[in-house]
Design a protein around this motif. Sequence first.
Motif, PDB file in Angstrom:
ATOM      1  N   SER A 145       0.824  -1.263  -0.018  1.00 42.63           N
ATOM      2  CA  SER A 145       0.108  -0.001  -0.023  1.00 42.63           C
ATOM      3  C   SER A 145       0.945   1.373   0.140  1.00 42.63           C
ATOM      4  CB  SER A 145      -0.813   0.001   1.144  1.00 42.63           C
ATOM      5  OG  SER A 145      -1.894  -1.020   1.072  1.00 42.63           O
ATOM      6  N   ARG A 179      -7.878   4.553   6.222  1.00 47.62           N
ATOM      7  CA  ARG A 179      -9.383   4.674   5.585  1.00 47.62           C
ATOM      8  C   ARG A 179      -8.812   4.222   4.310  1.00 47.62           C
ATOM      9  NH1 ARG A 179     -12.578   9.484   8.769  1.00 47.62           N
ATOM     10  NH2 ARG A 179     -12.691   8.356  10.642  1.00 47.62           N
ATOM     11  N   LYS A 180      -7.781   4.992   3.642  1.00 48.43           N
ATOM     12  CA  LYS A 180      -7.449   4.533   2.036  1.00 48.43           C
ATOM     13  C   LYS A 180      -7.196   3.324   1.892  1.00 48.43           C
ATOM     14  CE  LYS A 180      -7.236   9.411   0.606  1.00 48.43           C
ATOM     15  NZ  LYS A 180      -6.304  10.495   0.211  1.00 48.43           N
ATOM     16  N   GLU A 193      -7.872   0.586   3.820  1.00 50.84           N
ATOM     17  CA  GLU A 193      -8.941  -0.376   3.951  1.00 50.84           C
ATOM     18  C   GLU A 193      -9.688  -0.236   2.532  1.00 50.84           C
ATOM     19  OE1 GLU A 193     -13.098  -0.958   6.230  1.00 50.84           O
ATOM     20  OE2 GLU A 193     -11.911   1.192   6.744  1.00 50.84           O
ATOM     21  N   THR A 194      -9.952   0.927   1.840  1.00 52.75           N
ATOM     22  CA  THR A 194     -10.559   0.940   0.349  1.00 52.75           C
ATOM     23  C   THR A 194      -9.856   0.270  -0.530  1.00 52.75           C
ATOM     24  OG1 THR A 194     -11.744   3.008   1.263  1.00 52.75           O
ATOM     25  CG2 THR A 194     -11.591   2.465  -1.138  1.00 52.75           C
ATOM     26  N   ALA A 200      -7.699  -2.193   0.039  1.00 44.25           N
ATOM     27  CA  ALA A 200      -7.710  -3.466   0.170  1.00 44.25           C
ATOM     28  C   ALA A 200      -8.841  -4.363  -0.416  1.00 44.25           C
ATOM     29  CB  ALA A 200      -7.764  -3.828   1.714  1.00 44.25           C
ATOM     30  N   ARG A 201      -9.943  -3.518  -0.505  1.00 49.39           N
ATOM     31  CA  ARG A 201     -11.242  -4.252  -1.150  1.00 49.39           C
ATOM     32  C   ARG A 201     -11.160  -4.198  -2.685  1.00 49.39           C
ATOM     33  NH1 ARG A 201     -15.882  -1.314   2.330  1.00 49.39           N
ATOM     34  NH2 ARG A 201     -14.867  -1.940   4.536  1.00 49.39           N
TER      35      ARG A 201
END
Length: 80
Positions: free
Chosen positions: A64, A73-74, A76-77, A79-80
């Motif tokens: 990342s 938060r970014k 986490e996004t 990772a999706r």
Amino acid sequence: MKTGNNYNTNQMTLEISLQFRPEPDHPASLINDFIDSLNIAKNYIFGRPHAYSSPSFLNFLLFSYSRGVYSCRKIETFAR
């Protein structure tokens, strides 16, 4: 009614190869090789058990960062 298409409408699965390996010069491969060379202990004995192993989490975190994603938060996004 018969159509000209030759496909199975009852197909409910999509086969995906789990043997994917990025190219040797791809950043993901380089980061993975680096993490493997660290010989991180995989046994975590304190607190609750983690969903991911420490090497896997560090691997994703470094990937990342290499892509310029630093915010939790970014990430986490991402990772999706």
